[in-house]
Write an enzyme that holds these catalytic residues in place. Structure first.
Site, mmCIF file in Angstrom:
data_model
loop_
_atom_site.group_PDB
_atom_site.id
_atom_site.type_symbol
_atom_site.label_atom_id
_atom_site.label_comp_id
_atom_site.label_asym_id
_atom_site.label_seq_id
_atom_site.Cartn_x
_atom_site.Cartn_y
_atom_site.Cartn_z
ATOM 1 C CG ASP A 93 102.498 4.895 78.639
ATOM 2 O OD1 ASP A 93 103.291 5.198 79.555
ATOM 3 O OD2 ASP A 93 102.799 4.133 77.711
ATOM 4 C CD GLU A 94 104.027 0.726 83.054
ATOM 5 O OE1 GLU A 94 104.196 -0.504 83.159
ATOM 6 O OE2 GLU A 94 104.930 1.511 82.719
#
Length: 343
Positions: A94-95
């Site tokens: 998620d990054e």
């Protein structure tokens, strides 16, 4: 992304919006994988035992892990990223870092790209994202975490040094619990304290990381955003339904974990030469042991004896064993070229 797993569950279950929610198994052996911001107000964090989380918040809502859903959403987010740039370096599911110096939309200012990305993710996926904008990876990473959730922080070169000076030392990349404790013992509590340190003194106390800390304190980070990622390790671990107390039972489980590890190594054609054993006891204390060879570790007949050797270095009689894990890491030069994964 903001509380990624938990935010997806809240999006898909709007009846729980505003309530403390976690992703993970609620049983006695369960561990929290993610916590909503409402749950975090109670002190609940990822990796916390479910039993402790329920004590902190008796009304806590548990949702099962849906990894296939999270991976699918991650792919959709990266599809949005690729509308703006192909230079994307994932940090996790998620990054990611994005280099938008030359972007497909020909948008002049990076902050405008960040705003547009946040709006597009919200409209398309119903999720909030936080973004950090700066001239290097170190500062962009700090900026992305600075105003969560749904934040946008820009660190301009003109104010980078004063911004760094104001930061607690724990915000710095590479400063974990033990390094932070050591820095505190040396009187280093903030970026301003770090800026006063000489390169020689930092290298003396922190080895090669001393160079990194010296540069970070001065806003220097020359690492490029790269769209290639080299797999650094392959591992597997098991948390047991019941703590293991007998040495033979531990060895049997170690054998099964080694079999799974060698299967994963073969599937990924991975070549690494360091084997690490991880043992977590019932009181959640942790012991790790590692050994490095001069050649890749790929076969069961070689890894299992090394794993047993490492196990002998751990006193497994002092407390029941809750978890066992094995990892092979440090890829050889040949495999590093073969295992670059484009995103």
């Amino acid at each position: 992304m903001d509380a990624f797993y938990a935010s997806i569950e809240l999006r898909d279950h709007p009846e729980y919006i505003g309530k403390p929610l976690v992703v993970g198994h609620s049983g006695d052996r369960g561990v929290i994988s993610a916590a909503s911001y409402e749950a975090r107000k109670y002190g609940i964090r990822s990796a916390m035992p479910a039993v402790k989380a329920k004590r902190l918040c008796p009304d806590l809502i548990f949702m099962p892990v849906r990894m296939s859903v999270y991976k699918d959403v991650s792919r959709q987010i990266h599809d949005i990223f690729r509308e703006y740039t192909d230079i994307i370096e994932p940090l996790s599911i998620d990054e990611a870092f994005l280099d938008v110096t030359e972007n497909k939309k020909r948008i002049e200012w990076a902050v405008d790209i960040a705003k547009t990305l946040k709006e597009q993710i919200k409209e398309t996926l119903g999720l909030t994202a936080s973004a950090g904008v700066s001239y290097n990876k170190f500062l962009a990473k700090i900026a992305s975490d600075y105003r969560k959730p749904d934040g946008l922080c820009v660190i301009h070169p003109d104010r980078a040094l004063s911004f760094i000076a104001s930061l607690p030392i724990e915000y710095f990349w590479g400063v974990g619990k033990s390094t932070g404790k050591k820095m505190h013992s040396l009187g280093i509590h903030t970026g301003a304290d770090l800026q006063k340190c000489t390169l020689d003194s930092l290298v003396k106390h922190f080895g090669k990381n001393g160079n990194l800390f010296y540069n970070f304190a001065r806003g220097i980070d020359d690492r490029p955003v790269t769209a290639m990622r080299i797999r650094q390790s392959i591992g597997c671990e098991t948390t047991f339904e019941k703590d293991l107390t007998g040495k033979m039972a531990i060895i049997i489980e170690l054998y099964h974990i080694t079999c799974e590890l060698t299967r994963r190594i073969a599937n990924k054609k991975f070549q690494g030469n360091t084997l690490t054993l991880k043992v977590r006891f019932s009181d959640f204390s942790l012991k790790t042991k590692c050994i490095t060879c001069y050649h890749p570790l790929t076969d069961l007949d070689e890894i299992l004896p090394l794993a047993k050797k490492l196990l002998k270095e751990v006193d497994v009689t002092k407390s029941p064993v809750r978890l066992l894990g094995l990892t092979v890491s440090h890829p050889t030069e040949e495999s590093a070229q073969q295992l670059c994964i484009p995103f």
